[in-house]
Design an enzyme around this catalytic site. Structure first.
Site, short mmCIF file in Angstrom:
data_model
loop_
_atom_site.label_atom_id
_atom_site.label_comp_id
_atom_site.label_asym_id
_atom_site.label_seq_id
_atom_site.Cartn_x
_atom_site.Cartn_y
_atom_site.Cartn_z
N ASP A 67 -3.56 0.03 -6.23
CA ASP A 67 -4.73 -0.71 -6.70
C ASP A 67 -4.77 -0.87 -8.21
OD1 ASP A 67 -5.12 2.05 -6.91
OD2 ASP A 67 -6.73 2.11 -5.43
N HIS A 138 -12.63 6.91 1.23
CA HIS A 138 -11.77 5.76 0.96
C HIS A 138 -10.32 6.17 0.72
CE1 HIS A 138 -12.70 5.78 -3.68
NE2 HIS A 138 -11.59 6.45 -3.45
N GLU A 143 -13.19 0.79 0.48
CA GLU A 143 -14.45 1.52 0.57
C GLU A 143 -14.97 1.49 2.01
OE1 GLU A 143 -14.95 3.25 -1.92
OE2 GLU A 143 -15.44 2.18 -3.77
#
Ligand code: F6R
Length: 260
Positions: A67, A138, A143
């Site tokens: 990410d 998560h 999420e």
């Protein structure tokens, strides 16, 4: 899921480093999926040490990070780009061209996400995906309520995640609202998932992930459906597991060929 409980995060990270190092030795063109955050720091330090001491060669390894924040330049001290260079890439010999981290400054984010997925496929898929676990369950920045089959995409961070990231941005109010994250479906495509979790504050999330139902409200629980997930926990993170005795028995009675 294989659950390995260790007395502390140091011993847990050593096992994780041995698993990664063995793969890189056996498969020089391995594809690794990296996470950021506090959890994998010792693992990355150990890999740097193994590289320095034994010459473990990363020159043919390809990596994909989970990410990145949207709207934060790579050079920002709290970008995941900066994190990876500070904690791993500056200390091993992975060529720049083989390092992939989502581009949070891309003009066309959906196109960049599709390209990222394509690059993972072109590389042959991820051999080992390293993961941490959020206190809200998560993995990556998927999420709670994330689709269990999601692909790389934009996600909106929860207040929880922004609070945790706050110190790196001079306060929660400065943390970007949006990130690019590999999806749960993307993570599930990895040949092996290696999730680390340390400390009391992770205990509830670990228990829900391992022993609760598979649910989008605990995104990490999707790993119950993965054919090869190894969880390495310290004893604090394992404190709420009801079947810890059984997991320890399994660990202590592994046949030699299965030992890490
Ligand atoms: C970061 C990431 C997150 C973290 C998780 C745990 O790339 O994907 O899922 O792994 O938020 O963070 P730490 O390790 O800081 O507790």
């Amino acid at each position: 899921m294989e659950i390995i409980i260790q007395p502390d995060s140091q011993q847990a990270s050593q096992i994780a480093a041995r698993i990664v190092a063995r793969l890189v030795r056996e498969k020089p063109h391995a594809v690794l999926g990296f996470a950021t955050g506090n959890t994998p720091l010792q693992l990355y330090r150990n890999l740097a040490v193994v590289h320095g001491d034994t010459g473990l060669d990363f020159s043919d390894v390809t990596s994909f990070n989970l990410d990145e924040y949207i709207g934060i330049p790579r050079a920002h001290p709290s970008s995941f780009h900066s994190y990876m260079w500070a904690h791993l890439f500056s200390h091993i010999n992975m060529p720049k061209e083989r390092i992939n981290i989502p581009d949070g400054m891309a003009g066309d984010i959906p196109a960049a996400c599709r390209k990222y997925e394509q690059a993972i496929r072109t590389a042959g898929g991820i051999d080992i995906q390293i993961l941490g676990l959020g206190t809200n369950g998560h993995i990556g920045f998927n999420e709670p309520s994330s689709s269990l089959s999601s692909r790389t995409r934009i996600k909106t961070l929860t207040d929880d995640s922004r609070l945790t990231a706050g110190p790196g941005f001079g306060g929660q109010e400065n943390v970007p609202n949006h990130v690019i994250t590999m999806g749960l479906g993307t993570i599930m495509d990895a040949k092996m998932c290696l999730l680390l979790a340390f400390g009391k504050k992770k205990a509830a999330a670990v228990a829900r992930m391992v022993e609760g139902p598979v649910t989008a409200m605990v995104p990490g629980s999707v790993l119950q459906m993965h054919p090869r997930t190894v969880l390495i926990l310290d004893k604090d993170a394992a404190a709420e597991l009801k079947m810890a005795d059984y997991y320890n028995w399994v660990r202590d009675h592994k046949p030699d060929w299965q030992k890490y």
